[in-house]
Scaffold this motif. Sequence first.
Motif, PDB file in Angstrom:
ATOM      1  N   SER A 104      45.789  21.001  14.321  1.00 20.14           N
ATOM      2  CA  SER A 104      46.252  22.088  13.450  1.00 20.14           C
ATOM      3  C   SER A 104      47.337  22.935  14.087  1.00 20.14           C
ATOM      4  O   SER A 104      47.520  24.078  13.711  1.00 20.14           O
ATOM      5  N   GLY A 105      48.050  22.372  15.065  1.00 19.84           N
ATOM      6  CA  GLY A 105      49.048  23.188  15.730  1.00 19.84           C
ATOM      7  C   GLY A 105      48.384  24.146  16.698  1.00 19.84           C
ATOM      8  O   GLY A 105      47.419  23.808  17.370  1.00 19.84           O
ATOM      9  N   ALA A 106      48.909  25.360  16.760  1.00 17.19           N
ATOM     10  CA  ALA A 106      48.414  26.336  17.730  1.00 17.19           C
ATOM     11  C   ALA A 106      47.008  26.818  17.378  1.00 17.19           C
ATOM     12  O   ALA A 106      46.632  26.927  16.212  1.00 17.19           O
ATOM     13  N   ASN A 158      49.013  42.070  14.388  1.00 18.54           N
ATOM     14  CA  ASN A 158      48.989  43.278  15.229  1.00 18.54           C
ATOM     15  C   ASN A 158      48.123  43.117  16.480  1.00 18.54           C
ATOM     16  O   ASN A 158      47.782  44.109  17.125  1.00 18.54           O
ATOM     17  N   ILE A 159      47.762  41.883  16.829  1.00 14.91           N
ATOM     18  CA  ILE A 159      47.000  41.625  18.051  1.00 14.91           C
ATOM     19  C   ILE A 159      47.917  40.924  19.042  1.00 14.91           C
ATOM     20  O   ILE A 159      48.564  39.924  18.706  1.00 14.91           O
ATOM     21  N   LEU A 160      48.004  41.457  20.270  1.00 16.87           N
ATOM     22  CA  LEU A 160      48.858  40.866  21.288  1.00 16.87           C
ATOM     23  C   LEU A 160      48.454  39.424  21.548  1.00 16.87           C
ATOM     24  O   LEU A 160      47.263  39.119  21.699  1.00 16.87           O
ATOM     25  N   THR A 161      49.466  38.557  21.606  1.00 10.22           N
ATOM     26  CA  THR A 161      49.206  37.118  21.668  1.00 10.22           C
ATOM     27  C   THR A 161      50.096  36.463  22.720  1.00 10.22           C
ATOM     28  O   THR A 161      51.295  36.742  22.794  1.00 10.22           O
ATOM     29  N   GLY A 162      49.504  35.591  23.532  1.00 10.08           N
ATOM     30  CA  GLY A 162      50.279  34.858  24.532  1.00 10.08           C
ATOM     31  C   GLY A 162      49.414  33.823  25.216  1.00 10.08           C
ATOM     32  O   GLY A 162      48.253  33.621  24.861  1.00 10.08           O
ATOM     33  N   ARG A 163      49.974  33.158  26.219  1.00  8.44           N
ATOM     34  CA  ARG A 163      49.197  32.205  27.006  1.00  8.44           C
ATOM     35  C   ARG A 163      48.168  32.966  27.846  1.00  8.44           C
ATOM     36  O   ARG A 163      48.425  34.083  28.300  1.00  8.44           O
TER      37      ARG A 163
END
Length: 498
Positions: A104-106, A158-163
């Motif tokens: 499903s991708g990310a 509005n939620i911080l997202t990253g690796r």
Amino acid sequence: MGLKSFLSKPFAAYVVKKQNEWVENPSYAQDKVFNHLIEVGKTTAFGKDHHFGDIKNYEDFKKHVPVVDYEQLRPYIDRIIKGENDILWRGKPTYFAKTSGTTSGAKYIPLTKDSIPNHINSARNAMLNYVNETGKSKFLDKKLIFLSGSPILDTSGNILTGRLSGIVNHHVPGYLRRNQMPSYDTNCIEDWEIKLEHIIDETLSQDMSLISGIPPWVQMYFDRIQERTGKSIKEVFPNFEMFIYGGVNFEPYRKKLYDSIGKDIPSIELFPASEGFFAFQDSQEEEGLLLQLDSGIFYEFIPSEEYFDDNPTRLRIEDVEIGKNYALIINSNAGLWGYSIGDTVKFVSKDPYRLIVSGRIKHYISAFGEHVIGEEVEKTMKYTLEQFPEVKITEFSVAPQVNPTDGLPYHEWLISYESAPNNPEEFALTLDHKLRELNTYYDDLITGNICRTLVITALQRDAFQLYMKSIGKLGGQNKVPRLSNDRKIADLISEWKK
């Protein structure tokens, strides 16, 4: 001795003392986590949908909460992204750790205020266990490098997202941050090859004592340093004395990595994932990684051979057996419930509970019913490399060849050599014999002339790096699956045959 190394010893003794309290009472520790999770979970949308108010014990829990993967949990994640509160855990997540999905991708894995200490403290405690056991702490006074993803964060609802590695970078304890490398600006570079050159620019003149990262990417760092300097790593970093790693089995990389360094050095293995930090190597003397039983995660274990059954056995920690493969299922204060992380583990001790990561539940080869798993190919390669000391490998992966142009089907081993075997045919036969010894079903295929012995395809030294670059996953925490039950990876990577 510097202040950090001096103060680390009493702190390490305190941490290990507190650790031993739950190590000596594992069932109580897990009961405490379980009860807390259910109590908080009652107030969430997931908890209401799954009747948490009726859950009094683990047997009740199994009746109400199914084992799920990301796709099955995704509707709840989507509700969080849309802005709803109290969906999987109280309030909203502090972060989403963004990872690559298979269908499903990310994937967006929640990290909450309650779950973040699990990621930060477990990594810290791994080093402190080493300090407490060995008395060695001088490495904390010098420069420390963490090869990780970019700390630049986006937002999702509005939620911080990253690796995950980038998120954790924001929580490095202050007492380590002054020693930490590379610089923030360099860490923010997305292109791995450009980033690597900047990292070398910054670190080459530094007094480096600790290096942490996934082994193949650390090896790439070492290779580039040697290309620039013509020196071994111990000559460039004479005080380098600690290697911390996770994410892949270290054994296939060990010989080449230590040859690059020019000496053997102590190492600490970690078992982190976006879903949680599960275990770490707590001893240089004992096998396995200490399972974190008091860190906000309640664990379940499914015998791997039952994983795809309609109603598999689900076990608590006290019911596991040594030497048996289990699919790891977690329930956590990040809001993951009955969540299959995809890894299989095998316990090597129950006092304390130590395990090894034996593979991926979906990474296997069973094109003919043989069900070869990651642990078996890792052991096979390790044994064979010991028999052929001239051989150094960069990376390898295994896939079935069901429809060859001629002859019987076979398993294809795609190997990038740093230095190839003097006798390639004998090397291949040794691999094959060892795998037959470890997997009787595979042996039956060969004996019954259903398959022929394995075939090695030699690849360019940097073939796996070129493949990862071609799919946009070079560097960071990305890794190539050790084995696949189809030809998708094998056919693509064969482009870089030697």
